[in-house]
Design an enzyme around this catalytic site. Structure first.
Site, PDB file in Angstrom:
ATOM      1  N   LYS A  66       0.809  -1.218   0.000  1.00  0.00           N
ATOM      2  CA  LYS A  66       0.000   0.000   0.000  1.00  0.00           C
ATOM      3  C   LYS A  66       0.848   1.278   0.000  1.00  0.00           C
ATOM      4  CE  LYS A  66      -2.453   0.675   3.736  1.00  0.00           C
ATOM      5  NZ  LYS A  66      -2.427   1.978   4.418  1.00  0.00           N
ATOM      6  N   ARG A  84      11.147 -10.001   6.274  1.00  0.00           N
ATOM      7  CA  ARG A  84      11.939  -8.767   6.330  1.00  0.00           C
ATOM      8  C   ARG A  84      13.096  -8.896   7.300  1.00  0.00           C
ATOM      9  NH1 ARG A  84       7.542  -4.362   7.724  1.00  0.00           N
ATOM     10  NH2 ARG A  84       6.285  -4.436   5.839  1.00  0.00           N
ATOM     11  N   ARG A 132      -9.834   4.502   9.327  1.00  0.00           N
ATOM     12  CA  ARG A 132      -9.387   3.176   9.764  1.00  0.00           C
ATOM     13  C   ARG A 132     -10.569   2.323  10.222  1.00  0.00           C
ATOM     14  NH1 ARG A 132      -4.373   1.489  11.019  1.00  0.00           N
ATOM     15  NH2 ARG A 132      -3.479   3.537  10.830  1.00  0.00           N
ATOM     16  N   ARG A 164      12.619  -7.787  13.102  1.00  0.00           N
ATOM     17  CA  ARG A 164      12.012  -7.001  14.179  1.00  0.00           C
ATOM     18  C   ARG A 164      10.968  -7.836  14.921  1.00  0.00           C
ATOM     19  NH1 ARG A 164      11.266  -1.650  10.729  1.00  0.00           N
ATOM     20  NH2 ARG A 164       9.718  -3.002   9.788  1.00  0.00           N
ATOM     21  N   ARG A 205      -2.008  -8.769  14.222  1.00  0.00           N
ATOM     22  CA  ARG A 205      -2.358  -7.462  13.645  1.00  0.00           C
ATOM     23  C   ARG A 205      -3.334  -7.621  12.485  1.00  0.00           C
ATOM     24  NH1 ARG A 205       2.984  -6.242  14.159  1.00  0.00           N
ATOM     25  NH2 ARG A 205       3.427  -6.370  11.944  1.00  0.00           N
TER      26      ARG A 205
END
Ligand SMILES: [Zn+2]
Length: 212
Positions: A14, A123, A89, A155, A166
């Site tokens: 996005k 990542r 949101r 991370r 999430r």
């Protein structure tokens, strides 16, 4: 189509696609993270308040977020249109937005949870924030940054468990948003599972075809 919203889960690309989308539409984009960072950097009372909320790991309350966006949207550069990224949101924010601004289109960049998890959990980041991906953009030496020779780490937020949690929250709040815009006949869904180039081309084709 000049007043638009871009939705999509983490890992959908996005933020990469939003700039291209805004450029193609000929409007400026406002991202919620960019707006919040800007206010924090300016260091005013509001910035300090936001900094504190984010430091605690809490979400910015709806009322504050709505006020921030409405204030930003008053600027002359958004008179001809805008692309919103990260706002609204949830349904409460969307309904508030509708009272003040006519929204023409809502784009949803969609990918499966499996792909989102693969993209995010792959990542690897060094201490200087250079980002690699074990599959899509691997460093030359495993675990070592190409640019600064620092160690590459995953991370905490990027481990699969954290990502799926999430995503679950995102799906729950966004499904109501999607229904809301679908009922208004404003929703356009893009498949975000291709490469950055494939998705970009698809978006530009669509926007060019439906311009005006
Ligand atoms: Zn590095």
């Amino acid at each position: 189509m000049k007043r638009a919203i871009l939705l999509g889960p983490q890992g959908s690309g996005k933020s990469t696609q939003s700039q291209l989308m805004a450029d193609t539409l000929g409007v400026k984009k406002i991202s919620s993270s960019g707006l919040l960072r800007q206010l924090i950097a300016e260091g005013g009372d509001l910035g300090k308040k936001i900094d504190k909320i984010m430091d605690e790991g809490s979400l910015i309350p709806d009322k504050l977020m709505i006020d921030l966006f409405f204030e930003e949207l008053k600027k002359p550069e958004y008179k001809e249109g805008f692309l919103l990224d990260g706002f609204p949101r949830n349904l409460a924010q969307a309904k508030a937005l509708d009272k003040e601004h006519q929204i023409d289109r809502v784009f949803n960049l969609e990918i499966s949870d499996e792909l989102a998890i693969e993209r995010i959990s792959g990542r690897r980041v060094c201490k200087n924030r250079h980002v690699f991906h074990i599959k899509y953009n691997p460093s030359r030496k495993v675990g070592i940054c190409d640019l600064c020779d620092s160690q590459l780490l995953q991370r905490d937020d990027d481990v699969p468990g954290a990502v799926s949690k999430r995503l679950e929250i995102y799906r729950e709040t966004t499904s109501k948003l999607l229904d809301y815009y679908k009922e208004q006949d404003k929703l356009v869904v893009f498949d975000g599972s291709g490469s950055i180039k494939e998705v970009s081309d698809m978006i530009v084709d669509y926007l060019t075809e439906h311009a005006g």
